[in-house]
Scaffold this motif. Structure first.
Motif, PDB file in Angstrom:
ATOM      1  N   LYS A 220       0.942  -1.239   0.033  1.00  0.00           N
ATOM      2  CA  LYS A 220      -0.001  -0.067   0.001  1.00  0.00           C
ATOM      3  C   LYS A 220       0.711   1.340   0.147  1.00  0.00           C
ATOM      4  O   LYS A 220       1.988   1.456   0.918  1.00  0.00           O
ATOM      5  CB  LYS A 220      -0.892   0.039   1.252  1.00  0.00           C
ATOM      6  CG  LYS A 220      -2.040   1.030   1.349  1.00  0.00           C
ATOM      7  CD  LYS A 220      -2.763   0.809   2.434  1.00  0.00           C
ATOM      8  CE  LYS A 220      -3.992   1.992   2.404  1.00  0.00           C
ATOM      9  NZ  LYS A 220      -4.676   1.841   3.704  1.00  0.00           N
ATOM     10  N   ALA A 221       0.596   2.174  -0.772  1.00  0.00           N
ATOM     11  CA  ALA A 221       1.281   3.651  -0.757  1.00  0.00           C
ATOM     12  C   ALA A 221       1.156   4.273   0.573  1.00  0.00           C
ATOM     13  O   ALA A 221      -0.101   4.354   0.992  1.00  0.00           O
ATOM     14  CB  ALA A 221       0.804   4.260  -2.129  1.00  0.00           C
ATOM     15  N   PRO A 222       2.083   4.962   0.991  1.00  0.00           N
ATOM     16  CA  PRO A 222       2.030   5.649   1.986  1.00  0.00           C
ATOM     17  C   PRO A 222       0.834   6.854   2.064  1.00  0.00           C
ATOM     18  O   PRO A 222       0.808   7.472   0.832  1.00  0.00           O
ATOM     19  CB  PRO A 222       3.417   6.517   2.397  1.00  0.00           C
ATOM     20  CG  PRO A 222       4.296   5.303   1.562  1.00  0.00           C
ATOM     21  CD  PRO A 222       3.363   5.037   0.529  1.00  0.00           C
ATOM     22  N   ASP A 223       0.115   7.088   2.994  1.00  0.00           N
ATOM     23  CA  ASP A 223      -0.760   8.167   3.046  1.00  0.00           C
ATOM     24  C   ASP A 223      -0.303   9.074   3.464  1.00  0.00           C
ATOM     25  O   ASP A 223       0.357   9.356   4.641  1.00  0.00           O
ATOM     26  CB  ASP A 223      -1.829   7.685   3.879  1.00  0.00           C
ATOM     27  CG  ASP A 223      -3.077   9.001   4.153  1.00  0.00           C
ATOM     28  OD1 ASP A 223      -3.058   9.980   3.606  1.00  0.00           O
ATOM     29  OD2 ASP A 223      -3.897   8.445   4.918  1.00  0.00           O
ATOM     30  N   PRO A 224      -0.243  10.104   2.556  1.00  0.00           N
ATOM     31  CA  PRO A 224       0.392  11.585   3.048  1.00  0.00           C
ATOM     32  C   PRO A 224       0.102  12.497   4.144  1.00  0.00           C
ATOM     33  O   PRO A 224       0.438  13.220   4.543  1.00  0.00           O
ATOM     34  CB  PRO A 224       0.570  12.299   1.556  1.00  0.00           C
ATOM     35  CG  PRO A 224      -0.706  11.761   0.961  1.00  0.00           C
ATOM     36  CD  PRO A 224      -0.643  10.431   1.318  1.00  0.00           C
TER      37      PRO A 224
ATOM     38  N   THR B  47       5.121   7.475  -1.991  1.00  0.00           N
ATOM     39  CA  THR B  47       4.206   8.809  -2.258  1.00  0.00           C
ATOM     40  C   THR B  47       5.197   9.862  -2.188  1.00  0.00           C
ATOM     41  O   THR B  47       5.728  10.246  -1.309  1.00  0.00           O
ATOM     42  CB  THR B  47       3.081   8.888  -1.194  1.00  0.00           C
ATOM     43  OG1 THR B  47       2.156   7.635  -1.277  1.00  0.00           O
ATOM     44  CG2 THR B  47       2.012   9.845  -1.390  1.00  0.00           C
ATOM     45  N   VAL B  48       4.881  10.825  -3.168  1.00  0.00           N
ATOM     46  CA  VAL B  48       5.541  12.192  -3.282  1.00  0.00           C
ATOM     47  C   VAL B  48       4.264  13.238  -3.021  1.00  0.00           C
ATOM     48  O   VAL B  48       3.281  13.079  -3.463  1.00  0.00           O
ATOM     49  CB  VAL B  48       6.218  12.339  -4.620  1.00  0.00           C
ATOM     50  CG1 VAL B  48       6.636  13.721  -4.508  1.00  0.00           C
ATOM     51  CG2 VAL B  48       7.163  11.294  -4.927  1.00  0.00           C
ATOM     52  N   ALA B  49       4.365  13.899  -1.918  1.00  0.00           N
ATOM     53  CA  ALA B  49       3.512  14.967  -1.586  1.00  0.00           C
ATOM     54  C   ALA B  49       3.950  16.415  -1.501  1.00  0.00           C
ATOM     55  O   ALA B  49       5.108  16.695  -1.408  1.00  0.00           O
ATOM     56  CB  ALA B  49       2.978  14.682   0.008  1.00  0.00           C
TER      57      ALA B  49
ATOM     58  N   VAL C  13       9.283  12.994  -0.260  1.00  0.00           N
ATOM     59  CA  VAL C  13       9.056  11.520  -0.801  1.00  0.00           C
ATOM     60  C   VAL C  13       8.640  10.888   0.368  1.00  0.00           C
ATOM     61  O   VAL C  13       9.578  10.930   1.736  1.00  0.00           O
ATOM     62  CB  VAL C  13      10.164  11.052  -1.503  1.00  0.00           C
ATOM     63  CG1 VAL C  13       9.756   9.621  -1.675  1.00  0.00           C
ATOM     64  CG2 VAL C  13      10.469  11.787  -2.780  1.00  0.00           C
ATOM     65  N   LEU C  14       7.610  10.094   0.690  1.00  0.00           N
ATOM     66  CA  LEU C  14       7.243   9.258   1.913  1.00  0.00           C
ATOM     67  C   LEU C  14       7.562   7.707   1.562  1.00  0.00           C
ATOM     68  O   LEU C  14       7.151   7.236   0.535  1.00  0.00           O
ATOM     69  CB  LEU C  14       6.058   9.497   2.116  1.00  0.00           C
ATOM     70  CG  LEU C  14       5.576  10.688   2.364  1.00  0.00           C
ATOM     71  CD1 LEU C  14       3.981  10.984   2.589  1.00  0.00           C
ATOM     72  CD2 LEU C  14       6.151  11.687   3.578  1.00  0.00           C
TER      73      LEU C  14
ATOM     74  N   ALA D  20       3.355  -2.115  11.761  1.00  0.00           N
ATOM     75  CA  ALA D  20       1.779  -2.107  11.824  1.00  0.00           C
ATOM     76  C   ALA D  20       1.430  -0.833  12.519  1.00  0.00           C
ATOM     77  O   ALA D  20       1.641  -0.402  13.571  1.00  0.00           O
ATOM     78  CB  ALA D  20       1.086  -3.283  12.492  1.00  0.00           C
ATOM     79  N   GLY D  21       0.773   0.009  11.422  1.00  0.00           N
ATOM     80  CA  GLY D  21       0.165   1.456  11.953  1.00  0.00           C
ATOM     81  C   GLY D  21       1.113   2.556  12.022  1.00  0.00           C
ATOM     82  O   GLY D  21       0.680   3.339  12.483  1.00  0.00           O
ATOM     83  N   ALA D  22       2.413   2.182  11.891  1.00  0.00           N
ATOM     84  CA  ALA D  22       3.499   3.373  11.857  1.00  0.00           C
ATOM     85  C   ALA D  22       3.084   4.403  10.790  1.00  0.00           C
ATOM     86  O   ALA D  22       2.744   3.972   9.776  1.00  0.00           O
ATOM     87  CB  ALA D  22       4.907   2.940  11.731  1.00  0.00           C
ATOM     88  N   ALA D  23       3.325   5.539  11.074  1.00  0.00           N
ATOM     89  CA  ALA D  23       3.253   6.763  10.132  1.00  0.00           C
ATOM     90  C   ALA D  23       4.296   6.612   8.859  1.00  0.00           C
ATOM     91  O   ALA D  23       5.369   6.313   9.409  1.00  0.00           O
ATOM     92  CB  ALA D  23       3.165   8.073  10.938  1.00  0.00           C
ATOM     93  N   PRO D  24       3.954   7.294   7.972  1.00  0.00           N
ATOM     94  CA  PRO D  24       4.905   7.208   6.738  1.00  0.00           C
ATOM     95  C   PRO D  24       6.035   8.129   7.306  1.00  0.00           C
ATOM     96  O   PRO D  24       5.798   9.177   8.145  1.00  0.00           O
ATOM     97  CB  PRO D  24       4.221   7.821   5.674  1.00  0.00           C
ATOM     98  CG  PRO D  24       2.873   7.571   6.029  1.00  0.00           C
ATOM     99  CD  PRO D  24       2.506   7.525   7.427  1.00  0.00           C
TER     100      PRO D  24
END
Length: 198
Positions: free
Chosen positions: A63-67, A99-101, A118-119, A126-130
């Motif tokens: 899954k791509a990181p959620d910015p 993910t690039v934000a 870039v993230l 599990a559950g760690a922030a990007p």
């Protein structure tokens, strides 16, 4: 809007800037001010998930990181930075998408400077922030971003800046198209030719 030309770097040379320009093929602005996105570097992790997708024998798609869940290295006071654009792809070829934000602080007027980050999603947490693994543009550089896109393994954008402090913050008067691409273990910045140049 005036394009940023490479010949403008000679108006106020500084040794640190010459090194950065040579290393990053940076864009510069008129009036002796330096206009260059950060020389972004990132490291990759070769760790990958080992669980197979049920019944397929293949690894599940990462899954791509959620910015919106990331903590950005910028100060917006009490407000969280706004994610104004984003794109995801496996930029470094490690099998996991980044993910690039494009991020900026909220404001009621003017055009606040943007950051481009870039993230990466930490593995095995599990559950760690990007986490931010590279900075393409630091908000401290005072630039805005337009025409942002992630296509394949290339990130492209137009950097918008100001020729002087007298130019209203709503109306950047300088621009340069750039892209970043992963090569030899780091992101490499390329400033595209100025329109009309040879």
């Amino acid at each position: 809007m005036q394009p940023l030309g490479p010949d403008l770097a000679h108006t106020q040379p500084r040794p640190v800037h010459w090194v950065a320009t040579a290393a990053a093929v940076a864009a510069v602005i008129a009036g002796g001010s330096f206009f260059q996105p950060s020389d972004a570097k990132a490291t990759t992790s070769t760790t990958s998930t080992t669980a197979s997708a049920p019944g397929t024998g293949r690894l599940p798609a990462a899954k791509a990181p959620d910015p919106r869940a990331a903590d950005y290295p910028m100060n917006c006071g009490r407000a969280r930075p706004d994610v104004v654009d984003r794109g995801s792809a496996d930029l470094d070829g490690d099998g996991r998408p980044e993910t690039v934000a494009v991020v900026r602080c909220q404001t009621a007027f003017g055009t606040p400077p943007s950051g481009v980050y870039v993230l990466s999603q930490p593995t095995g947490q599990a559950g760690a922030a990007p986490r931010v693994v590279a900075t393409f543009v630091d908000p401290k550089e005072g630039m805005s971003i337009s025409d942002f896109a992630v296509r394949g393994k290339t990130v492209s954008a137009t950097l918008l800046g100001y020729s002087s402090a007298k130019v209203p913050r709503c109306c950047p008067d300088l621009q340069r198209k750039v892209n970043w691409h992963w090569r030899d273990g780091k992101f490499v910045l390329k400033a595209l030719p100025v329109p009309g140049s040879v």
